[in-house]
Design an enzyme around this catalytic site. Structure first.
Site, mmCIF file in Angstrom:
data_model
loop_
_atom_site.group_PDB
_atom_site.id
_atom_site.type_symbol
_atom_site.label_atom_id
_atom_site.label_comp_id
_atom_site.label_asym_id
_atom_site.label_seq_id
_atom_site.Cartn_x
_atom_site.Cartn_y
_atom_site.Cartn_z
ATOM 1 N N GLY A 33 0.817 -1.209 0.000
ATOM 2 C CA GLY A 33 0.000 0.000 0.000
ATOM 3 C C GLY A 33 0.847 1.252 0.000
ATOM 4 N N ASN A 34 0.215 2.374 0.246
ATOM 5 C CA ASN A 34 0.939 3.642 0.333
ATOM 6 C C ASN A 34 0.268 4.521 1.376
ATOM 7 O OD1 ASN A 34 -1.098 5.480 -1.067
ATOM 8 N ND2 ASN A 34 -0.814 3.858 -2.582
ATOM 9 N N ARG A 35 0.841 5.672 1.627
ATOM 10 C CA ARG A 35 0.416 6.479 2.765
ATOM 11 C C ARG A 35 -0.700 7.463 2.451
ATOM 12 N NH1 ARG A 35 5.561 9.168 4.855
ATOM 13 N NH2 ARG A 35 4.085 10.191 6.241
ATOM 14 N N SER A 36 -1.307 7.384 1.299
ATOM 15 C CA SER A 36 -2.356 8.353 0.974
ATOM 16 C C SER A 36 -3.606 8.133 1.832
ATOM 17 C CB SER A 36 -2.740 8.239 -0.508
ATOM 18 O OG SER A 36 -3.775 9.146 -0.792
#
Ligand code: CTP
Ligand code: CA
Length: 239
Positions: A33-36
Protein backbone atom coordinates in the site's frame (compact mmCIF):
# COMPACT_ATOMS: atom_id res chain seq x y z
CA UNK A 1 -27.48 21.17 -2.47
CA UNK A 2 -25.67 24.47 -2.61
CA UNK A 3 -26.04 26.83 0.31
CA UNK A 4 -27.00 30.47 0.02
CA UNK A 5 -24.15 32.54 -1.34
CA UNK A 6 -22.07 29.54 -2.40
CA UNK A 7 -20.46 29.87 -5.83
CA UNK A 8 -22.10 27.74 -8.50
CA UNK A 9 -19.46 28.12 -11.20
CA UNK A 10 -19.25 24.35 -11.66
CA UNK A 11 -23.01 23.87 -11.99
CA UNK A 12 -23.92 21.53 -14.83
CA UNK A 13 -20.53 19.83 -14.82
CA UNK A 14 -20.14 16.12 -14.24
CA UNK A 15 -16.86 15.45 -12.46
CA UNK A 16 -15.11 12.27 -11.43
CA UNK A 17 -12.44 12.37 -8.73
CA UNK A 18 -10.34 9.44 -7.57
CA UNK A 19 -9.00 9.58 -4.03
CA UNK A 20 -7.01 7.47 -1.60
CA UNK A 21 -4.47 4.83 -2.44
CA UNK A 22 -4.69 1.43 -4.06
CA UNK A 23 -3.69 -1.74 -2.26
CA UNK A 24 -2.12 -4.61 -4.12
CA UNK A 25 -2.65 -7.98 -2.47
CA UNK A 26 0.23 -10.32 -1.69
CA UNK A 27 -2.00 -12.99 -0.12
CA UNK A 28 -5.41 -12.91 1.65
CA UNK A 29 -4.03 -11.00 4.64
CA UNK A 30 -1.25 -8.79 3.23
CA UNK A 31 -0.93 -6.04 0.69
CA UNK A 32 1.42 -3.43 -0.73
CA UNK A 33 0.00 0.00 0.00
CA UNK A 34 0.94 3.64 0.33
CA UNK A 35 0.42 6.48 2.77
CA UNK A 36 -2.36 8.35 0.97
CA UNK A 37 -5.27 9.13 3.31
CA UNK A 38 -7.54 10.38 0.56
CA UNK A 39 -7.85 13.83 2.16
CA UNK A 40 -6.72 15.81 -0.86
CA UNK A 41 -8.92 13.90 -3.29
CA UNK A 42 -11.96 14.14 -1.01
CA UNK A 43 -11.32 17.88 -0.62
CA UNK A 44 -11.30 18.19 -4.42
CA UNK A 45 -14.58 16.26 -4.65
CA UNK A 46 -16.29 18.28 -1.89
CA UNK A 47 -15.12 21.60 -3.30
CA UNK A 48 -16.61 20.64 -6.67
CA UNK A 49 -19.88 19.59 -5.06
CA UNK A 50 -20.09 22.86 -3.13
CA UNK A 51 -19.54 24.77 -6.37
CA UNK A 52 -22.48 23.01 -7.99
CA UNK A 53 -20.96 20.04 -9.81
CA UNK A 54 -22.34 16.52 -9.89
CA UNK A 55 -19.55 14.42 -8.43
CA UNK A 56 -18.50 10.81 -8.56
CA UNK A 57 -15.89 10.09 -5.88
CA UNK A 58 -13.95 6.94 -6.66
CA UNK A 59 -12.52 5.95 -3.31
CA UNK A 60 -9.57 3.58 -2.95
CA UNK A 61 -9.08 2.83 0.75
CA UNK A 62 -9.89 6.35 1.85
CA UNK A 63 -9.68 6.77 5.63
CA UNK A 64 -13.09 6.17 7.18
CA UNK A 65 -13.29 9.55 8.87
CA UNK A 66 -12.29 11.30 5.67
CA UNK A 67 -14.89 9.45 3.60
CA UNK A 68 -17.64 10.10 6.17
CA UNK A 69 -17.68 13.77 5.25
CA UNK A 70 -18.45 13.00 1.62
CA UNK A 71 -21.00 10.28 2.25
CA UNK A 72 -23.73 12.64 3.42
CA UNK A 73 -23.73 14.76 0.25
CA UNK A 74 -26.60 14.22 -2.16
CA UNK A 75 -24.54 15.45 -5.12
CA UNK A 76 -21.64 13.08 -4.40
CA UNK A 77 -21.88 9.45 -5.48
CA UNK A 78 -19.20 7.22 -3.97
CA UNK A 79 -17.82 4.21 -5.79
CA UNK A 80 -15.19 1.98 -4.20
CA UNK A 81 -12.07 0.52 -5.80
CA UNK A 82 -9.39 -1.63 -4.21
CA UNK A 83 -6.52 -2.35 -6.56
CA UNK A 84 -5.05 -0.34 -9.42
CA UNK A 85 -6.67 -2.66 -11.94
CA UNK A 86 -10.07 -2.21 -10.27
CA UNK A 87 -9.59 1.54 -10.10
CA UNK A 88 -8.72 1.61 -13.79
CA UNK A 89 -11.90 -0.26 -14.68
CA UNK A 90 -14.10 2.05 -12.58
CA UNK A 91 -12.44 5.19 -13.94
CA UNK A 92 -12.88 4.03 -17.54
CA UNK A 93 -16.62 3.59 -16.99
CA UNK A 94 -17.18 6.78 -14.99
CA UNK A 95 -15.06 8.94 -17.31
CA UNK A 96 -17.39 8.18 -20.23
CA UNK A 97 -19.92 10.71 -18.96
CA UNK A 98 -17.54 13.14 -17.26
CA UNK A 99 -16.62 16.70 -18.20
CA UNK A 100 -13.68 16.73 -15.81
CA UNK A 101 -11.67 13.80 -14.49
CA UNK A 102 -9.25 14.25 -11.57
CA UNK A 103 -6.82 11.48 -10.65
CA UNK A 104 -5.91 12.33 -7.07
CA UNK A 105 -5.53 8.70 -5.97
CA UNK A 106 -2.09 7.28 -5.32
CA UNK A 107 -1.97 4.34 -7.70
CA UNK A 108 0.45 1.50 -7.05
CA UNK A 109 2.92 1.38 -9.90
CA UNK A 110 3.32 -2.38 -9.52
CA UNK A 111 1.25 -5.34 -8.40
CA UNK A 112 2.32 -8.75 -7.18
CA UNK A 113 2.74 -11.07 -10.16
CA UNK A 114 1.29 -14.13 -8.44
CA UNK A 115 -1.08 -13.48 -5.56
CA UNK A 116 -1.04 -16.44 -3.20
CA UNK A 117 -4.55 -17.85 -2.64
CA UNK A 118 -3.49 -18.85 0.88
CA UNK A 119 -1.52 -17.01 3.51
CA UNK A 120 2.16 -17.31 2.82
CA UNK A 121 4.08 -19.05 5.57
CA UNK A 122 7.69 -18.81 6.59
CA UNK A 123 7.74 -22.56 6.74
CA UNK A 124 7.17 -22.79 2.99
CA UNK A 125 9.63 -19.98 2.24
CA UNK A 126 13.36 -20.13 1.70
CA UNK A 127 15.39 -19.30 4.78
CA UNK A 128 16.65 -15.77 5.23
CA UNK A 129 14.26 -13.92 2.93
CA UNK A 130 11.95 -14.02 -0.04
CA UNK A 131 11.63 -12.16 -3.32
CA UNK A 132 8.29 -10.86 -4.61
CA UNK A 133 7.92 -10.57 -8.36
CA UNK A 134 6.10 -7.35 -9.30
CA UNK A 135 4.56 -6.42 -12.62
CA UNK A 136 3.77 -2.90 -13.76
CA UNK A 137 0.18 -1.70 -13.43
CA UNK A 138 -1.54 0.08 -16.30
CA UNK A 139 -1.18 3.86 -16.23
CA UNK A 140 -4.80 4.85 -15.60
CA UNK A 141 -4.25 8.56 -16.18
CA UNK A 142 -2.45 8.03 -19.47
CA UNK A 143 -5.28 5.71 -20.54
CA UNK A 144 -7.89 8.33 -19.69
CA UNK A 145 -5.96 10.87 -21.76
CA UNK A 146 -5.85 8.47 -24.71
CA UNK A 147 -9.63 8.02 -24.65
CA UNK A 148 -10.44 11.63 -23.71
CA UNK A 149 -13.83 12.82 -24.94
CA UNK A 150 -14.18 16.06 -26.85
CA UNK A 151 -14.19 18.92 -24.35
CA UNK A 152 -13.17 16.73 -21.44
CA UNK A 153 -10.56 18.07 -19.02
CA UNK A 154 -8.15 15.62 -17.42
CA UNK A 155 -6.23 16.50 -14.27
CA UNK A 156 -3.45 14.55 -12.58
CA UNK A 157 -1.62 14.88 -9.31
CA UNK A 158 2.10 14.28 -8.90
CA UNK A 159 3.70 13.80 -5.52
CA UNK A 160 7.41 14.37 -5.87
CA UNK A 161 10.35 14.25 -3.51
CA UNK A 162 12.97 16.82 -4.43
CA UNK A 163 15.84 15.12 -6.24
CA UNK A 164 19.37 15.75 -7.36
CA UNK A 165 19.82 18.57 -9.83
CA UNK A 166 16.20 18.78 -10.93
CA UNK A 167 13.56 21.09 -9.53
CA UNK A 168 10.11 19.90 -8.59
CA UNK A 169 8.70 21.96 -11.41
CA UNK A 170 11.01 20.45 -14.03
CA UNK A 171 9.98 16.99 -12.90
CA UNK A 172 6.33 18.04 -13.03
CA UNK A 173 6.74 19.44 -16.53
CA UNK A 174 8.26 16.22 -17.79
CA UNK A 175 5.48 14.23 -16.16
CA UNK A 176 2.76 16.47 -17.62
CA UNK A 177 4.28 16.04 -21.08
CA UNK A 178 4.59 12.28 -20.64
CA UNK A 179 0.99 11.90 -19.45
CA UNK A 180 -0.68 14.45 -21.72
CA UNK A 181 -2.74 15.97 -18.89
CA UNK A 182 -4.58 19.27 -19.28
CA UNK A 183 -3.50 20.12 -15.74
CA UNK A 184 -1.03 18.52 -13.36
CA UNK A 185 -0.95 19.48 -9.68
CA UNK A 186 2.58 18.97 -8.40
CA UNK A 187 3.29 18.77 -4.71
CA UNK A 188 6.32 18.06 -2.61
CA UNK A 189 6.18 15.06 -0.34
CA UNK A 190 8.60 13.47 2.05
CA UNK A 191 8.65 11.45 5.21
CA UNK A 192 7.07 14.28 7.15
CA UNK A 193 5.29 16.19 4.42
CA UNK A 194 2.15 15.84 2.37
CA UNK A 195 0.40 12.65 3.36
CA UNK A 196 -0.96 12.73 6.89
CA UNK A 197 -0.96 16.50 7.13
CA UNK A 198 -4.00 18.71 6.74
CA UNK A 199 -2.07 21.20 4.65
CA UNK A 200 -0.60 20.94 1.23
CA UNK A 201 1.40 23.05 -1.21
CA UNK A 202 0.70 22.58 -4.87
CA UNK A 203 1.85 24.09 -8.16
CA UNK A 204 -0.53 23.52 -11.06
CA UNK A 205 0.88 23.32 -14.58
CA UNK A 206 -0.99 23.17 -17.86
CA UNK A 207 -0.37 21.04 -20.95
CA UNK A 208 2.32 23.46 -22.14
CA UNK A 209 4.12 23.30 -18.79
CA UNK A 210 3.07 26.81 -17.79
CA UNK A 211 2.33 27.45 -14.12
CA UNK A 212 -1.35 28.36 -13.94
CA UNK A 213 -1.78 28.29 -10.16
CA UNK A 214 0.25 27.91 -7.00
CA UNK A 215 -1.35 27.45 -3.63
CA UNK A 216 -0.12 26.64 -0.15
CA UNK A 217 -2.76 26.06 2.47
CA UNK A 218 -5.37 23.59 3.56
CA UNK A 219 -6.24 20.75 1.23
CA UNK A 220 -9.55 22.55 0.68
CA UNK A 221 -7.68 25.75 -0.34
CA UNK A 222 -5.63 23.72 -2.79
CA UNK A 223 -8.81 22.12 -4.13
CA UNK A 224 -10.44 25.51 -4.72
CA UNK A 225 -7.34 26.76 -6.57
CA UNK A 226 -7.40 23.62 -8.70
CA UNK A 227 -11.04 24.17 -9.72
CA UNK A 228 -10.27 27.81 -10.53
CA UNK A 229 -7.51 26.55 -12.82
CA UNK A 230 -9.84 23.98 -14.41
CA UNK A 231 -12.30 26.75 -15.26
CA UNK A 232 -9.52 28.86 -16.78
CA UNK A 233 -8.31 26.08 -19.09
CA UNK A 234 -11.88 25.15 -20.06
CA UNK A 235 -12.68 28.75 -20.91
CA UNK A 236 -9.51 29.19 -22.96
CA UNK A 237 -10.33 25.94 -24.77
CA UNK A 238 -13.86 27.09 -25.59
CA UNK A 239 -12.64 30.19 -27.43
N1 CTP B 1 -1.38 7.33 -12.06
C1 CTP B 1 -2.26 6.50 -12.70
N2 CTP B 1 -1.96 5.19 -12.90
C2 CTP B 1 -0.78 4.70 -12.48
C3 CTP B 1 0.15 5.54 -11.83
C4 CTP B 1 -0.19 6.84 -11.63
O1 CTP B 1 -3.34 6.95 -13.10
N3 CTP B 1 -0.50 3.42 -12.70
C5 CTP B 1 -1.75 8.75 -11.89
C6 CTP B 1 -1.85 9.22 -10.47
O2 CTP B 1 -3.17 9.08 -9.99
C7 CTP B 1 -1.47 10.69 -10.60
C8 CTP B 1 -0.51 10.71 -11.77
O3 CTP B 1 -0.73 9.50 -12.49
O4 CTP B 1 -2.57 11.49 -10.95
C9 CTP B 1 0.92 10.83 -11.42
O5 CTP B 1 1.28 9.76 -10.60
P1 CTP B 1 2.81 9.50 -10.33
O6 CTP B 1 2.95 8.33 -9.44
O7 CTP B 1 3.43 10.79 -9.90
O8 CTP B 1 3.31 9.19 -11.81
P2 CTP B 1 4.05 7.94 -12.42
O9 CTP B 1 3.78 8.01 -13.88
O10 CTP B 1 3.65 6.68 -11.74
O11 CTP B 1 5.57 8.26 -12.21
P3 CTP B 1 6.58 7.94 -10.98
O12 CTP B 1 7.63 7.10 -11.57
O13 CTP B 1 7.08 9.30 -10.56
O14 CTP B 1 5.80 7.26 -9.89
CA1 CA C 1 3.84 6.28 -9.50
Amino acid sequence: AVGAGAPTDLAGLQVVVSAGGTREPIDPVRFIGNRSSGRQGVAVALAAADRGADVVLVAAHVDEGVLAEASTRPSVRIVGAGTAVELGAVMAVEAESADVVVMAAAVADYRVAEVSPRKRTKEAAPEGGITLDLVENPDILAGLVRSRRHGQTIVGFAAETPGEGETLLDRGRRKAARKGTDLLAVNEVGWTRGFESADNAVTVIDAAGEVVAARRGSKRDVAEALWDAVLVVRESRAN
